[in-house]
Design a protein around this motif. Structure first.
Motif, PDB file in Angstrom:
ATOM      1  N   PRO A   1       0.783  -1.112  -0.010  1.00 47.92           N
ATOM      2  CA  PRO A   1      -0.192   0.062  -0.043  1.00 47.92           C
ATOM      3  C   PRO A   1       0.656   1.070  -0.118  1.00 47.92           C
TER       4      PRO A   1
ATOM      5  N   LYS B   1       1.243   2.832  -3.166  1.00 50.89           N
ATOM      6  CA  LYS B   1       0.078   3.107  -4.201  1.00 50.89           C
ATOM      7  C   LYS B   1       0.233   4.519  -4.720  1.00 50.89           C
ATOM      8  N   TRP B   2       1.014   5.491  -4.076  1.00 48.87           N
ATOM      9  CA  TRP B   2       1.279   6.802  -4.607  1.00 48.87           C
ATOM     10  C   TRP B   2       1.783   7.044  -6.036  1.00 48.87           C
TER      11      TRP B   2
ATOM     12  N   LEU C   1      -1.196   6.685  -8.026  1.00 48.73           N
ATOM     13  CA  LEU C   1      -2.054   8.077  -7.967  1.00 48.73           C
ATOM     14  C   LEU C   1      -1.478   9.154  -8.524  1.00 48.73           C
TER      15      LEU C   1
ATOM     16  N   SER D   1      -2.150   4.216   4.290  1.00 43.75           N
ATOM     17  CA  SER D   1      -3.475   4.361   4.403  1.00 43.75           C
ATOM     18  C   SER D   1      -3.973   5.356   3.114  1.00 43.75           C
ATOM     19  N   ASP D   2      -5.170   5.560   2.754  1.00 40.77           N
ATOM     20  CA  ASP D   2      -5.950   6.336   1.942  1.00 40.77           C
ATOM     21  C   ASP D   2      -5.860   7.785   2.371  1.00 40.77           C
TER      22      ASP D   2
ATOM     23  N   ASP E   1      -3.417   9.898   0.621  1.00 47.36           N
ATOM     24  CA  ASP E   1      -3.614  10.200  -0.829  1.00 47.36           C
ATOM     25  C   ASP E   1      -3.563  11.670  -1.120  1.00 47.36           C
ATOM     26  N   LYS E   2      -4.405  12.682  -0.431  1.00 46.32           N
ATOM     27  CA  LYS E   2      -4.544  14.070  -0.846  1.00 46.32           C
ATOM     28  C   LYS E   2      -3.223  14.733  -0.903  1.00 46.32           C
TER      29      LYS E   2
ATOM     30  N   GLU F   1      -0.724  13.639  -3.633  1.00 45.55           N
ATOM     31  CA  GLU F   1      -1.217  14.042  -4.905  1.00 45.55           C
ATOM     32  C   GLU F   1      -1.015  15.618  -4.957  1.00 45.55           C
TER      33      GLU F   1
END
Length: 341
Positions: free
Chosen positions: A7, A10-11, A14, A136-137, A140-141, A144
């Protein structure tokens, strides 16, 4: 982009879309970086010395793991700020003159302010909390947002150790800081941390810290254990107070050269960074434990274990929730939402 096995990675997926908008068709994995294109050499720069975990357990491990994968990639290391200071290297990664860099979150805040919140006082409970947030999700913000603003990829992040206070009197509670001149780095997030903790911040260059303490220009300072040891601060301070008020967060960032790599090379590089994240975390913990035990038994200064961390954290979190705004506040709230406390 291929799917990642961790995980944490995942960046990469993204950030693919915004980065590709900047580079057009450069993301074709069949380009010169593919396995059929021969060996590609990447530059990896940072500001750390060979004895620091970021170098020996971080950069050196990334190089070793990538080259061991035998996917047509080699890495040339440039540590100790050989390729310039933090600000210069950030610009060089964005322009593509440096391929990979290791940077502190506060330094990256000059490009995208919200990412500096990763260095906010008591944002994270410990290194495990940092890892949980990044996996974790909730992360993400900010990742990104940084990609959009800087045009670079984030390959991974680690904690290089918690920061603690030293002074000529014990610091157990926020009240103990009142009226005391404490050296803090000059970045906006660090200076905000000082206010959040109740300290009176004095800016002093890191290279001048020992002399400033010796001459009484400042009465105390805060740094991770590795820096406190390397600066021999026990010679000019009487107490080390284990406040653990901030994690030193490093991010491994990469230029759009990422898009020249084949999928096999991308996977090898992200896997290597993942190994390095774990290695740095373990190295920092081992180094800190050994150093603190040496100080406890050596008598150079007194180690204060009974710091009221809850009082400091309550004060700092309340201040930051009231003071941070916009995206920076959103990042802080996202971090705290993943806390187990």
């Amino acid at each position: 982009m291929i799917a990642r096995r961790s995980p944490r990675m995942k960046w990469i997926a993204l950030m693919a879309a915004p980065a590709l908008l900047l580079v057009g068709c450069a993301g074709d994995s069949g380009g010169e970086g593919g396995a059929e294109g021969g060996t590609m050499e990447l530059t990896l720069a940072h500001s750390y010395n060979p004895d620091q975990p970021q170098d020996r357990c971080g950069a050196a491990v990334i190089k070793e793991e990538v080259e061991k994968a035998d996917v047509g990639l080699t890495i040339e290391l440039f540590g100790s700020s050989q390729l310039g200071g933090d600000a210069d290297r950030i610009a060089s990664v964005a322009s593509g003159d440096i391929d990979i860099d290791i940077q502190g979150a506060s330094a990256l805040g000059a490009v995208y302010e919200p990412i500096s919140v990763l260095d906010a006082a008591y944002a994270f409970d410990d290194a495990a909390h940092l890892a949980e947030f990044m996996d974790s999700d909730a992360s993400d913000k900010v990742i990104e947002g940084f990609a959009d603003a800087a045009g670079v990829y984030t390959l991974g992040a680690w904690s290089a150790g918690a920061r603690h206070f030293t002074a000529n009197s014990p610091i157990r509670t926020p009240e103990d800081l009142e009226g005391m001149r404490i050296r803090f780095p000059g970045s906006p997030q660090f200076l905000m941390n000082a206010k959040a903790l109740g300290a009176t911040a004095t800016e002093v260059a890191y290279e001048e810290l020992y002399l400033a303490l010796q001459q009484g220009t400042v009465e105390g300072q805060e740094n991770p254990i590795t820096n406190i040891k390397s600066q021999n601060l026990a010679e000019v301070q009487d107490y080390l107070s284990l406040s653990a008020h901030q994690l030193n967060t490093n991010l491994v960032i990469m230029s759009q050269k990422w898009n020249d790599l084949s999928e096999e090379q991308q996977e090898a590089l992200t896997d290597a960074v993942e190994v390095a994240v774990d290695e740095v975390t373990a190295c920092v913990a081992e180094d800190e434990e050994a150093t603190i035990e040496e100080w406890r038994t050596g008598g150079d200064w007194e180690v204060i274990d009974d710091v009221d961390v809850d009082a400091f954290q309550t004060k700092a979190v309340a201040y930051l929730e009231e003071t941070l705004e916009g995206e920076s506040l959103e990042v802080f709230e996202a971090i705290r939402s993943t806390s187990s406390k």
